[in-house]
Design an enzyme around this catalytic site. Sequence first.
Site, PDB file in Angstrom:
ATOM      1  N   LEU A  90      72.873  86.016   0.544  1.00  0.00           N
ATOM      2  CA  LEU A  90      71.679  85.434   0.262  1.00  0.00           C
ATOM      3  C   LEU A  90      71.382  85.858  -1.093  1.00  0.00           C
ATOM      4  O   LEU A  90      71.267  87.167  -1.200  1.00  0.00           O
ATOM      5  CB  LEU A  90      70.780  85.626   1.260  1.00  0.00           C
TER       6      LEU A  90
ATOM      7  N   CYS B 141      75.160  86.315  10.372  1.00  0.00           N
ATOM      8  CA  CYS B 141      74.282  87.041   9.841  1.00  0.00           C
ATOM      9  C   CYS B 141      73.325  87.412  10.758  1.00  0.00           C
ATOM     10  O   CYS B 141      72.769  86.718  11.602  1.00  0.00           O
ATOM     11  CB  CYS B 141      73.541  85.861   8.652  1.00  0.00           C
TER      12      CYS B 141
ATOM     13  N   ASN C 151      87.248  89.697   7.401  1.00  0.00           N
ATOM     14  CA  ASN C 151      86.277  90.135   6.645  1.00  0.00           C
ATOM     15  C   ASN C 151      85.473  91.468   6.923  1.00  0.00           C
ATOM     16  O   ASN C 151      85.608  91.988   8.129  1.00  0.00           O
ATOM     17  CB  ASN C 151      84.944  89.024   6.561  1.00  0.00           C
TER      18      ASN C 151
END
Length: 314
Positions: A2, A82, A193
């Site tokens: 973000l 998230c 990731n």
Amino acid sequence: MLDWTDRHYRYFARLMSANALLYTEMVTTGAILHGRGDYLAYNQEEHPLALQLGGSNPVDLARCAKLAAERGYDEVNLNVGCPSDRVQNGRFGACLMAEPELVAECVDAMKQVVDIPVTVKTRIGIDEQDSYAFLTQFIDVVSAKGCTDFTIHARKAWLQGLSPKENREIPPLDYERVYQLKRDYPALNIGINGGITTLEQAQLHLAQLDGVMMGREAYQNPYILAQVDQILCGSQKAVISREDVIEAMLPYIEAHLLSGGRLNHITRHMIGLFQGLPGARAWRRYLSENAHKNGSGIEVVKQAFQNIQAEVTE
């Protein structure tokens, strides 16, 4: 990511790699459907580009996925990774790992209305629910609705007690669990990731997996992208120099300024271009001290680069 991987950063990143799949920052369905701005805006040069969605309402997600496909996005990615409080309060992000049936319903709703890939990014677990069986149950339920592409952040998320920053650093990495997932689900595309900082590390992961996602490193040290095509994709094209990246950004910056934008909207993403090199501090300092000033233009970027050259030749 973000406030990080906005369209200005993505244009900058695309100059360095033609092949890397770029992701938007996470955009909520509420912002797209009810916000005042155009949250789907991007530059055509950014392709291939994935829209990263945050939400848990299948109808709203389907509407947003359809809009994204109509606008030309190459992929829609549902964020189930998230861990921030703001995300949890909206019932999306990592907390959705505890509701695999809902995630599957969301994926199915999106796949019903688009032809582009619908993918999921998630964690290896949440809170005390961090067993391999918990992860595979999630994969089983969601893949049963047709999701064949998962990117796994190889850390669990603590939904209470850790900040988003701490959730990127404190829970230990478990790459082997992601490797095992690929071995157990060979028909699925499994990417990884978390904590990946070099292209050499990416190569090691790609020996066992289908994809590698870089977040913080690609932002803080963006020039790492300049060799992605050559090292990971087999391109024979010459690696673009940092100076050529800057030169290629100048027309884009000028266009942004003419449209009423501010210089620091773009240069804040360029701060790390010389990371680890002599003169990097001079580059960062000059941009930080001058790009936010009223009337600042491309001369600030040019002077920042000249400051590097002066420091290196002294």
